[in-house]
Write a protein that holds these residues in place. Structure first.
Motif, mmCIF file in Angstrom:
data_model
loop_
_atom_site.group_PDB
_atom_site.id
_atom_site.type_symbol
_atom_site.label_atom_id
_atom_site.label_comp_id
_atom_site.label_asym_id
_atom_site.label_seq_id
_atom_site.Cartn_x
_atom_site.Cartn_y
_atom_site.Cartn_z
ATOM 1 N N UNK A 53 0.840 -1.200 0.000
ATOM 2 C CA UNK A 53 0.000 0.000 0.000
ATOM 3 C C UNK A 53 0.872 1.246 0.000
ATOM 4 N N UNK A 54 0.453 2.246 -0.748
ATOM 5 C CA UNK A 54 1.207 3.491 -0.833
ATOM 6 C C UNK A 54 0.992 4.363 0.405
ATOM 7 N N UNK A 55 -0.255 4.445 0.872
ATOM 8 C CA UNK A 55 -0.598 5.344 1.980
ATOM 9 C C UNK A 55 -0.690 4.582 3.290
ATOM 10 N N UNK A 56 0.327 4.739 4.121
ATOM 11 C CA UNK A 56 0.339 4.112 5.443
ATOM 12 C C UNK A 56 0.910 5.102 6.447
ATOM 13 N N UNK A 57 0.503 4.975 7.715
ATOM 14 C CA UNK A 57 1.078 5.851 8.741
ATOM 15 C C UNK A 57 2.543 5.483 9.011
ATOM 16 N N UNK A 58 3.250 6.391 9.629
ATOM 17 C CA UNK A 58 4.660 6.228 10.003
ATOM 18 C C UNK A 58 5.556 6.158 8.775
ATOM 19 N N UNK A 77 8.067 -5.775 -6.232
ATOM 20 C CA UNK A 77 7.070 -5.074 -5.429
ATOM 21 C C UNK A 77 6.023 -4.445 -6.356
ATOM 22 N N UNK A 78 4.758 -4.735 -6.060
ATOM 23 C CA UNK A 78 3.634 -4.097 -6.740
ATOM 24 C C UNK A 78 3.023 -3.120 -5.747
ATOM 25 N N UNK A 79 2.966 -1.863 -6.122
ATOM 26 C CA UNK A 79 2.373 -0.842 -5.271
ATOM 27 C C UNK A 79 0.879 -0.775 -5.546
ATOM 28 N N UNK A 80 0.112 -0.387 -4.509
ATOM 29 C CA UNK A 80 -1.317 -0.179 -4.711
ATOM 30 C C UNK A 80 -1.772 1.005 -3.870
ATOM 31 N N UNK A 81 -2.764 1.707 -4.404
ATOM 32 C CA UNK A 81 -3.291 2.864 -3.698
ATOM 33 C C UNK A 81 -4.600 3.297 -4.338
ATOM 34 N N UNK A 82 -5.427 3.953 -3.556
ATOM 35 C CA UNK A 82 -6.620 4.574 -4.119
ATOM 36 C C UNK A 82 -6.247 5.913 -4.762
ATOM 37 N N UNK A 91 6.763 7.985 -9.283
ATOM 38 C CA UNK A 91 7.729 7.876 -8.182
ATOM 39 C C UNK A 91 7.960 6.427 -7.788
ATOM 40 N N UNK A 92 6.891 5.653 -7.713
ATOM 41 C CA UNK A 92 7.022 4.244 -7.326
ATOM 42 C C UNK A 92 7.763 3.436 -8.386
ATOM 43 N N UNK A 93 7.427 3.648 -9.640
ATOM 44 C CA UNK A 93 8.116 2.919 -10.709
ATOM 45 C C UNK A 93 9.593 3.316 -10.773
ATOM 46 N N UNK A 94 9.879 4.597 -10.555
ATOM 47 C CA UNK A 94 11.269 5.061 -10.544
ATOM 48 C C UNK A 94 12.053 4.455 -9.387
ATOM 49 N N UNK A 95 11.369 4.176 -8.274
ATOM 50 C CA UNK A 95 12.026 3.595 -7.093
ATOM 51 C C UNK A 95 12.162 2.074 -7.191
ATOM 52 N N UNK A 96 11.597 1.490 -8.251
ATOM 53 C CA UNK A 96 11.796 0.057 -8.461
ATOM 54 C C UNK A 96 10.564 -0.822 -8.405
ATOM 55 N N UNK A 101 -1.185 -0.671 -8.919
ATOM 56 C CA UNK A 101 -2.578 -1.070 -9.078
ATOM 57 C C UNK A 101 -3.462 -0.151 -8.232
ATOM 58 N N UNK A 102 -4.594 0.240 -8.803
ATOM 59 C CA UNK A 102 -5.530 1.110 -8.097
ATOM 60 C C UNK A 102 -6.469 0.251 -7.254
ATOM 61 N N UNK A 103 -6.617 0.631 -5.971
ATOM 62 C CA UNK A 103 -7.558 -0.066 -5.109
ATOM 63 C C UNK A 103 -8.767 0.819 -4.878
ATOM 64 N N UNK A 104 -9.893 0.285 -4.554
ATOM 65 C CA UNK A 104 -10.132 -1.069 -4.065
ATOM 66 C C UNK A 104 -10.446 -2.087 -5.155
ATOM 67 N N UNK A 105 -10.477 -1.667 -6.423
ATOM 68 C CA UNK A 105 -10.818 -2.615 -7.487
ATOM 69 C C UNK A 105 -9.730 -3.665 -7.702
ATOM 70 N N UNK A 106 -8.464 -3.280 -7.553
ATOM 71 C CA UNK A 106 -7.314 -4.152 -7.789
ATOM 72 C C UNK A 106 -7.371 -4.782 -9.185
ATOM 73 N N UNK A 107 -7.857 -4.022 -10.150
ATOM 74 C CA UNK A 107 -7.979 -4.514 -11.515
ATOM 75 C C UNK A 107 -6.624 -4.948 -12.060
ATOM 76 N N UNK A 108 -6.567 -6.197 -12.520
ATOM 77 C CA UNK A 108 -5.339 -6.727 -13.099
ATOM 78 C C UNK A 108 -4.347 -7.294 -12.104
ATOM 79 N N UNK A 109 -4.630 -7.197 -10.805
ATOM 80 C CA UNK A 109 -3.655 -7.635 -9.800
ATOM 81 C C UNK A 109 -3.326 -9.125 -9.923
ATOM 82 N N UNK A 110 -4.338 -9.958 -10.048
ATOM 83 C CA UNK A 110 -4.094 -11.401 -10.136
ATOM 84 C C UNK A 110 -3.235 -11.715 -11.363
ATOM 85 N N UNK A 111 -3.519 -11.053 -12.471
ATOM 86 C CA UNK A 111 -2.733 -11.270 -13.689
ATOM 87 C C UNK A 111 -1.286 -10.809 -13.511
#
Length: 125
Positions: A53-58, A77-82, A91-96, A101-111
């Motif tokens: 998840x992209x958005x987390x405390x701390x 690592x696959x990042x996800x966020x609403x 930024x996430x792709x540049x960091x590796x 994937x966009x949540x909460x749909x998680x479209x394409x995640x299983x694939x």
């Protein structure tokens, strides 16, 4: 057998991802509720893939991604966020991250997971 670490501060979201992946009996899931827990679990278990998840405390997901990549430059690592703004995705792709994937749909995640882990789908067997 492949291990996927799901990292989200929401237990509902971790459970949802686990359910999405449960249809494949080659995948076992680990869970982490915080960035620090994710880093410690990654070091100990060396999962084959992390869904983060992209958005987390701390520690933000982006910071956790960077730390995991320092531990293991080959980490997948696959990042996800609403909040899938182009800024966050870039930024996430540049960091590796290998994908975002966009949540909460998680479209394409299983694939994405099956392709990344090179798991053949049952329909292709």
């Amino acid at each position: 057998m492949y291990t996927v670490l799901t990292v989200d501060d929401s237990s509902f979201m971790r459970t949802w991802i686990k359910r999405l992946l449960a249809s494949n009996d080659l995948i076992t899931t680990l869970e982490a509720a915080s960035g620090l827990e994710a880093i410690l679990t990654y070091r100990k278990m060396k999962p084959d893939l992390v869904i983060l998840d992209y958005n987390m405390p701390e520690l933000t997901g982006l910071e956790v991604l960077k730390r995991i990549k320092k531990i293991d430059p080959q980490a997948r690592v696959v990042m996800c966020s609403s909040l899938g703004t182009s800024f966050n995705v870039e930024n996430c792709l540049a960091a590796g991250a290998i994908d975002f994937v966009i949540k909460p749909e998680f479209s394409g995640l299983v694939e994405i997971v099956t392709k990344t882990l090179n798991i053949k789908s049952e329909s292709n067997s």
